[in-house]
Design a protein around this motif. Structure first.
Motif, PDB file in Angstrom:
ATOM      1  N   GLU A 189       6.766  67.310  19.671  1.00  0.00           N
ATOM      2  CA  GLU A 189       5.440  67.049  19.096  1.00  0.00           C
ATOM      3  C   GLU A 189       5.278  67.745  17.753  1.00  0.00           C
ATOM      4  N   VAL A 190       4.637  67.048  16.811  1.00  0.00           N
ATOM      5  CA  VAL A 190       4.311  67.624  15.505  1.00  0.00           C
ATOM      6  C   VAL A 190       2.838  67.340  15.217  1.00  0.00           C
TER       7      VAL A 190
ATOM      8  N   PHE B 110      -6.641  68.976  16.446  1.00  0.00           N
ATOM      9  CA  PHE B 110      -5.605  68.463  15.555  1.00  0.00           C
ATOM     10  C   PHE B 110      -5.195  67.042  15.918  1.00  0.00           C
ATOM     11  N   LYS B 111      -4.781  66.292  14.909  1.00  0.00           N
ATOM     12  CA  LYS B 111      -4.089  65.029  15.139  1.00  0.00           C
ATOM     13  C   LYS B 111      -2.636  65.359  15.481  1.00  0.00           C
ATOM     14  N   SER B 112      -1.988  64.445  16.189  1.00  0.00           N
ATOM     15  CA  SER B 112      -0.654  64.761  16.700  1.00  0.00           C
ATOM     16  C   SER B 112       0.199  63.504  16.801  1.00  0.00           C
ATOM     17  N   THR B 113       1.516  63.701  16.805  1.00  0.00           N
ATOM     18  CA  THR B 113       2.435  62.581  17.008  1.00  0.00           C
ATOM     19  C   THR B 113       2.538  62.190  18.478  1.00  0.00           C
TER      20      THR B 113
ATOM     21  N   TYR C  30       4.077  71.550  12.466  1.00  0.00           N
ATOM     22  CA  TYR C  30       3.046  70.730  11.827  1.00  0.00           C
ATOM     23  C   TYR C  30       3.553  70.238  10.482  1.00  0.00           C
ATOM     24  N   ILE C  31       2.913  69.184   9.997  1.00  0.00           N
ATOM     25  CA  ILE C  31       3.240  68.634   8.686  1.00  0.00           C
ATOM     26  C   ILE C  31       1.971  68.507   7.868  1.00  0.00           C
TER      27      ILE C  31
ATOM     28  N   ILE D  36      13.745  63.696  12.950  1.00  0.00           N
ATOM     29  CA  ILE D  36      14.506  64.415  13.973  1.00  0.00           C
ATOM     30  C   ILE D  36      13.605  64.839  15.129  1.00  0.00           C
ATOM     31  N   TYR D  37      12.298  65.111  14.825  1.00  0.00           N
ATOM     32  CA  TYR D  37      11.358  65.515  15.881  1.00  0.00           C
ATOM     33  C   TYR D  37      11.077  64.331  16.813  1.00  0.00           C
TER      34      TYR D  37
END
Length: 621
Positions: free
Chosen positions: A454-455, A403-406, A430-431, A447-448
């Motif tokens: 992490e999202v 996955f890609k991540s923030t 996740y988004i 807010i995250y």
């Protein structure tokens, strides 16, 4: 003699192959021998399973006959053969729709382009790299009439009646200047051993062999016929007897390409069921991977007898990139595609094969992370497809998908995400809903970011559909940040409830927006933006609804989003003070429309949006 024109795409294809692939002209022999092997496989199967063919004589062999003086090579087989219609269809047109894509895929890079030949089923045409004239004489099994097909690869082809003693096909190649290097017995033997040693039928080469004449003290040419391949099913041999080169060369024959595979998994099962599987993972994803008419990459054998190579039941669709062989001792020789769908033996083999492939990939991910990232770069998306339908292997697939991540550059695993969770973090978030650039700037992440949580960024177009049915990773909940219920995780026990003071504004927004929204409420997920939209737990997002309609699903009910506003934003605070005039109503619509735009959703009435924006701008300039 009947003169025919090549289909337009064939003429283009021939010119591109002839002028683009000279760095690997020896591919012609591999392709023609492979075609002969396929023809023998098909006839052998019929002689074992079809009463109409059981009485036919069948002596399976492939014969190469070299004439060094005339610079010709003849390749003959005793296989299924072709009639006039099939010669025209197979050698004069491109039957598979996907083959036309070959033309647009050619790049001018000879090594890269040569890899495409096998993938698109156009291997026969590679003969024109080395020939200025090709004659094909073929007689279909069960028919008396043979036919001759002749072409120079430029001006079309001729077809006329011919004679052939038995069923099968003979290809006579008249070498051109480039091809004369192959009018050499040593070179031909080298190519056969390199690419076709595993072919299960004997390949014989007839040529003039030099022998020393002791009596006359000179070397004589003696016409000789020798078998030049091992003629054994390589996959049935013990792994200990096989080298990496053996596996790689079989893969090139199976895949029709020049590149080496990324991985391979060779298994021999013994017990209640006996079968052998040899699966390859191509280094590059097949070009038809996302085509509904994708070409199956796994061949089915029963007791070394080829049965079929187009059965999509052998592996689940999400593993359609796998190439290789399944050879069963327990299936009937006359098994049909219809029988395969309900056959318990094949179901058991398929189940075990899927677990084996996924298990091997999991081991590679753990022990060869750099190699695994090469795999993920090509096949992450189809693995995600497996999450949607393969419930039995979902936990393993969740370990394999990246996955890609923030939080990190590149891709990350759920196991690594779990290791980075905050002590008080309740879920993995996740988004979904659009391009990566759009998702990373979404107000829903504010807010995250503020709380350093992490999202995951799921930007594949089908991610929302897939992950709406995946709610846990082990014991940890997986939650979408654009769902209304996720906000409960964000509430801190010490934070005051700010919704009470917003009641007048919320009522005005509900009244102004009317049936465009399901609800309006104060948000706990916004930090810098004034508004956002969210969906209820069981509903698709507006972006997903839009995509489903674009795919033709016209009967989707118009589901309404919930608008959330940020109690701490200056715009919201100012609106609270003037919540009943026309400016406030324009601002209400702008809050809603900008939230839609940030979700990548097209506005219903862009003209009205511009008019409102201009009115508000006019007051502020």
């Amino acid at each position: 003699m009947s003169k025919r024109e090549f289909q337009t795409e064939v003429s283009q294809l021939l010119q591109l192959i002839i002028h683009s692939l000279y760095s690997h002209p020896e591919i012609f022999l591999r392709e023609l021998v492979s075609n002969s092997s396929d023809a023998l496989d098909k006839l052998r199967h019929l002689t074992l399973t079809d009463e109409a063919y059981k009485a036919l004589p069948f002596d399976p062999r492939i014969e190469l006959e070299l004439d060094e003086e005339k610079k010709t090579l003849t390749i003959s087989d005793s296989g299924i053969g072709m009639n006039e219609e099939e010669l025209t269809s197979n050698l004069g047109t491109i039957a598979r729709s996907g083959t036309k894509n070959f033309l647009s895929q050619l790049s001018g890079d000879a090594k890269k382009d040569s890899n495409l030949i096998g993938q698109f089923g156009v291997g026969f045409y590679s003969v024109f790299m080395v020939a200025d004239r090709v004659e094909v004489v073929s007689r279909k099994a069960g028919e008396e009439q043979a036919w001759r097909w002749v072409s120079d690869g430029k001006s079309g082809f001729d077809i006329e009646p011919a004679e052939r003693a038995i069923a099968g096909t003979t290809v006579l190649i008249h070498f051109n200047e480039e091809g004369k290097q192959y009018a050499n017995s040593w070179r031909l033997q080298e190519i056969v051993k390199k690419y076709s040693n595993h072919i299960a039928f004997p390949i014989f080469l007839t040529y003039d062999k030099s022998q020393w004449n002791e009596a006359e003290k000179k070397s004589d040419k003696v016409r000789t016929t020798e078998q030049v391949n091992a003629a054994s099913a390589l996959w049935r041999r013990p792994k200990s007897e096989l080298t990496d080169e053996d596996y790689k060369e079989l893969y090139k024959s199976v895949s029709g390409g020049w590149d080496d595979p990324l991985f391979w998994f060779h298994t021999k099962a013994e017990g209640s069921l006996e079968y052998t599987t040899l699966f390859y993972i191509p280094a590059k994803a097949p070009l038809d991977l996302y085509n509904s008419e994708y070409k199956v990459g796994v061949k089915l054998y029963v007791k070394r007898v080829f049965i079929m190579d187009d059965a999509k039941e052998l592996l689940p669709q999400y593993l359609r990139f796998v190439r290789g062989i399944i050879d069963s001792e327990d299936l009937p020789l006359n098994v049909s595609r219809e029988i395969l769908q309900q056959n318990r033996v094949l179901t058991s083999i398929r189940t075990a094969s899927v677990k084996k492939i996924l298990s091997e990939l999991k081991n590679i991910a753990a022990n060869q992370p750099d190699e695994y990232l090469k795999f993920i770069a090509e096949y992450n998306r189809p693995l995600k497809e497996g999450l949607y339908g393969d419930y039995a292997n979902r936990e393993t697939l969740l370990e394999l998908v990246r996955f890609k991540s923030t939080k990190v550059d590149g891709l990350t695993s759920l196991a690594d995400v779990k290791s980075r969770m905050k002590d008080d973090q309740k879920s993995i978030y996740y988004i979904t809903g659009g391009a990566e650039s759009l998702l990373r700037t979404s107000p829903l992440l504010e807010i995250y970011k503020k709380k350093d949580v992490e999202v995951l960024i799921l930007d594949d177009d089908f991610d929302e559909v897939i992950f709406s049915g995946v709610d846990k990773y082990g014991e940890i909940d997986l939650k979408a940040v654009n769902k209304s219920s996720t906000s409960e995780d964000l509430k801190g026990g010490e934070e005051p409830d700010k919704a009470e003071g917003l009641k007048p504004l919320i009522e005005m927004l509900k009244k102004t927006l009317g049936d465009r929204v399901k609800d309006v409420r104060a948000s706990v997920r916004l930090a810098d933006s004034p508004s956002c939209i969210v969906s209820d737990e069981e509903e698709p997002s507006l972006k997903m609804q839009q995509m489903m309609r674009a795919m033709g699903q016209k009967d989707i009910p118009a589901l309404k989003p919930t608008l959330e506003i940020n109690p701490d934003h200056e715009i919201v605070k100012k609106l609270l003070a003037r919540s009943d005039d026309s400016v406030a109503q324009d601002a209400a619509w702008l809050l809603f429309d900008q939230a839609l735009l940030m979700e990548g959703v097209a506005l219903q009435d862009p003209a009205a949006f511009v008019q409102r924006l201009n009115r508000v701008l006019n007051l502020s300039v």
